[in-house]
Write a protein that holds these residues in place. Structure first.
Motif, PDB file in Angstrom:
ATOM      1  N   ALA A   1     -37.445 -31.475  24.664  1.00 34.69           N
ATOM      2  CA  ALA A   1     -36.812 -32.479  23.969  1.00 34.69           C
ATOM      3  C   ALA A   1     -36.067 -33.582  25.020  1.00 34.69           C
ATOM      4  N   PHE A   2     -35.560 -34.573  24.479  1.00 38.52           N
ATOM      5  CA  PHE A   2     -34.881 -35.456  25.495  1.00 38.52           C
ATOM      6  C   PHE A   2     -33.662 -34.921  26.060  1.00 38.52           C
ATOM      7  N   ALA A   3     -32.779 -33.987  25.354  1.00 34.75           N
ATOM      8  CA  ALA A   3     -31.618 -33.215  25.891  1.00 34.75           C
ATOM      9  C   ALA A   3     -31.795 -32.437  26.957  1.00 34.75           C
ATOM     10  N   ASP A   4     -33.343 -32.249  26.893  1.00 39.68           N
ATOM     11  CA  ASP A   4     -33.809 -30.923  27.917  1.00 39.68           C
ATOM     12  C   ASP A   4     -34.142 -31.723  29.370  1.00 39.68           C
ATOM     13  N   LEU A   5     -34.494 -32.992  29.167  1.00 42.54           N
ATOM     14  CA  LEU A   5     -34.894 -33.520  30.546  1.00 42.54           C
ATOM     15  C   LEU A   5     -33.707 -33.615  31.613  1.00 42.54           C
ATOM     16  N   ASP A   6     -34.095 -33.965  32.840  1.00 42.63           N
ATOM     17  CA  ASP A   6     -33.267 -34.092  33.929  1.00 42.63           C
ATOM     18  C   ASP A   6     -32.412 -35.604  33.526  1.00 42.63           C
ATOM     19  N   VAL A   7     -31.372 -35.926  34.243  1.00 49.47           N
ATOM     20  CA  VAL A   7     -30.924 -36.990  34.009  1.00 49.47           C
ATOM     21  C   VAL A   7     -31.745 -38.381  34.355  1.00 49.47           C
ATOM     22  N   ARG A   8     -32.132 -38.343  35.650  1.00 42.30           N
ATOM     23  CA  ARG A   8     -33.084 -39.290  35.723  1.00 42.30           C
ATOM     24  C   ARG A   8     -34.189 -39.875  34.817  1.00 42.30           C
ATOM     25  N   MET A   9     -34.710 -38.599  34.346  1.00 46.61           N
ATOM     26  CA  MET A   9     -35.716 -38.899  33.173  1.00 46.61           C
ATOM     27  C   MET A   9     -35.154 -39.458  32.029  1.00 46.61           C
ATOM     28  N   GLN A  10     -34.066 -38.829  31.462  1.00 46.60           N
ATOM     29  CA  GLN A  10     -33.291 -39.477  30.486  1.00 46.60           C
ATOM     30  C   GLN A  10     -32.976 -40.913  30.486  1.00 46.60           C
ATOM     31  N   GLU A  11     -32.698 -41.205  31.600  1.00 47.15           N
ATOM     32  CA  GLU A  11     -32.329 -42.837  32.014  1.00 47.15           C
ATOM     33  C   GLU A  11     -33.656 -43.668  31.763  1.00 47.15           C
ATOM     34  N   THR A  12     -34.703 -43.010  32.225  1.00 47.27           N
ATOM     35  CA  THR A  12     -36.061 -43.659  32.204  1.00 47.27           C
ATOM     36  C   THR A  12     -36.412 -44.041  30.689  1.00 47.27           C
ATOM     37  N   VAL A  13     -36.138 -42.920  30.238  1.00 39.80           N
ATOM     38  CA  VAL A  13     -36.608 -42.885  28.837  1.00 39.80           C
ATOM     39  C   VAL A  13     -35.891 -44.021  27.746  1.00 39.80           C
ATOM     40  N   LEU A  14     -34.478 -44.056  28.252  1.00 38.54           N
ATOM     41  CA  LEU A  14     -33.608 -45.040  27.615  1.00 38.54           C
ATOM     42  C   LEU A  14     -33.987 -46.246  27.888  1.00 38.54           C
ATOM     43  N   LYS A  15     -34.351 -46.620  29.402  1.00 39.56           N
ATOM     44  CA  LYS A  15     -34.788 -47.951  29.520  1.00 39.56           C
ATOM     45  C   LYS A  15     -35.999 -48.434  29.021  1.00 39.56           C
ATOM     46  N   ASP A  16     -36.926 -47.449  28.940  1.00 40.14           N
ATOM     47  CA  ASP A  16     -38.275 -47.741  28.089  1.00 40.14           C
ATOM     48  C   ASP A  16     -38.137 -48.166  26.768  1.00 40.14           C
ATOM     49  N   LEU A  17     -37.164 -47.404  26.131  1.00 32.57           N
ATOM     50  CA  LEU A  17     -37.114 -47.601  24.650  1.00 32.57           C
ATOM     51  C   LEU A  17     -36.339 -48.918  24.565  1.00 32.57           C
ATOM     52  N   GLU A  18     -35.430 -49.369  25.495  1.00 28.23           N
ATOM     53  CA  GLU A  18     -34.692 -50.708  25.279  1.00 28.23           C
ATOM     54  C   GLU A  18     -35.679 -51.957  25.642  1.00 28.23           C
ATOM     55  N   GLU A  19     -36.662 -51.650  26.353  1.00 28.55           N
ATOM     56  CA  GLU A  19     -37.686 -52.560  26.766  1.00 28.55           C
ATOM     57  C   GLU A  19     -38.906 -52.641  25.806  1.00 28.55           C
ATOM     58  N   GLY A  20     -38.807 -51.483  24.684  1.00 33.60           N
ATOM     59  CA  GLY A  20     -40.089 -51.600  23.828  1.00 33.60           C
ATOM     60  C   GLY A  20     -41.250 -50.954  24.500  1.00 33.60           C
ATOM     61  N   LYS A  21     -41.168 -50.293  25.570  1.00 30.89           N
ATOM     62  CA  LYS A  21     -42.423 -49.762  26.224  1.00 30.89           C
ATOM     63  C   LYS A  21     -42.813 -48.543  25.708  1.00 30.89           C
ATOM     64  N   ILE A  22     -42.031 -47.790  24.965  1.00 28.64           N
ATOM     65  CA  ILE A  22     -42.318 -46.518  24.003  1.00 28.64           C
ATOM     66  C   ILE A  22     -42.594 -46.838  22.594  1.00 28.64           C
ATOM     67  N   LYS A  23     -43.717 -46.368  22.205  1.00 29.01           N
ATOM     68  CA  LYS A  23     -44.250 -46.871  21.028  1.00 29.01           C
ATOM     69  C   LYS A  23     -43.641 -45.418  20.035  1.00 29.01           C
ATOM     70  N   LEU A  24     -42.893 -45.843  19.157  1.00 28.87           N
ATOM     71  CA  LEU A  24     -42.235 -44.376  18.421  1.00 28.87           C
ATOM     72  C   LEU A  24     -43.039 -44.270  16.978  1.00 28.87           C
ATOM     73  N   ALA A  25     -43.172 -43.386  16.560  1.00 21.86           N
ATOM     74  CA  ALA A  25     -43.798 -43.164  15.256  1.00 21.86           C
ATOM     75  C   ALA A  25     -42.537 -43.760  14.116  1.00 21.86           C
ATOM     76  N   ASP A  26     -42.854 -44.666  13.068  1.00 25.24           N
ATOM     77  CA  ASP A  26     -42.202 -44.859  12.051  1.00 25.24           C
ATOM     78  C   ASP A  26     -41.089 -45.868  12.388  1.00 25.24           C
ATOM     79  N   ILE A  27     -40.826 -46.255  13.404  1.00 23.67           N
ATOM     80  CA  ILE A  27     -39.663 -46.948  13.979  1.00 23.67           C
ATOM     81  C   ILE A  27     -39.741 -47.889  15.225  1.00 23.67           C
TER      82      ILE A  27
END
Length: 241
Positions: A148-174
């Motif tokens: 899960a997100f909370a189980d990732l290391d700090v750097r990977m969490q930051e990468t995921v957040l940046k990718d969310l902000e930029e729309g690089k991650i395609k999420l289901a339903d939102i």
């Protein structure tokens, strides 16, 4: 580089944040870095008061704490969002009529529209946050060996957040950008809101930026730019910081 970055000030940082000038994952985490040394010592790193969430589930709560901590972390300039109780603010705000869409127009048609028309979706704020958390954790589980997100290391969490902000991650339903924008707005609101709403414990954010709070004698200082306000903040309940 903007003038604000070349000549940072606590007042400019406050204005940038409170008027919701776009501030993404990197900029939010760097908020403290854009502040000069405060006249008082930075608050000691600590944990928020014990709080049991009533809206978020246990897994959602883990996400909230981890994401909030990455967006506004503790550093040498001041307290982080977790220690100032921002997760509590989010949980309490999700239980309000506003988060349930009570003052939003929530009837169809639901259309894809440009930003000038505002939000046109069918989800109220609390559902945007809940659906988004579930979708991000599902994305992380499929991308990082079941973590899960909370189980990732700090750097990977930051990468995921940046990718969310930029729309690089395609999420289901939102939309990832919609979820990130609303989540970040909640974090910023909780960090700077009056402590009565659960965040900004002991007016820690106000002390860091030199904001006087509810003092009645602040008007004469509004146009003073070269001197910090000499008195500590006061909250809506009359408590002095």
């Amino acid at each position: 580089m903007s003038d604000d970055q070349q000549s940072p000030s606590r007042r400019r940082a406050l204005i940038k944040t409170l008027v919701f000038v776009p501030m993404g994952a990197g900029a939010a985490a760097a908020l403290h870095q854009n502040l000069p040394n405060a006249t008082a010592a930075a608050p000691a790193e600590g944990k928020p008061d014990a709080y049991t969430p009533k809206f978020f589930t246990a897994s959602e709560w883990k996400f909230v704490i981890a994401a909030v901590d990455r967006l506004i972390p503790h550093d040498q300039h001041g307290p982080g969002a977790v220690e100032l109780g921002v997760p509590e603010f989010l949980d309490r705000h999700m239980q309000t009529p506003y988060a349930a869409g009570a003052i939003w127009y929530m009837q169809g048609p639901f259309l894809e529209a440009t930003s000038e028309f505002g939000y046109q979706g069918k989800l109220a704020l609390k559902d945007i946050i809940r659906v988004g958390i579930k979708a991000v954790d599902a994305h992380c589980a499929s991308s990082f060996s079941g973590k899960a997100f909370a189980d990732l290391d700090v750097r990977m969490q930051e990468t995921v957040l940046k990718d969310l902000e930029e729309g690089k991650i395609k999420l289901a339903d939102i939309s990832s950008k919609l979820f990130f924008a609303d989540f970040l707005a909640e974090v910023r609101a909780g960090y700077f809101a009056d402590p009565s709403h659960g965040g900004n414990k002991n007016m820690g954010a106000w002390k860091m930026i030199g904001y006087p709070g509810m003092r009645g004698d602040y008007l004469e200082w509004v146009k003073i730019r070269d001197k910090p306000y000499p008195l500590g903040p006061v909250d809506l309940a009359g408590r002095r910081g």
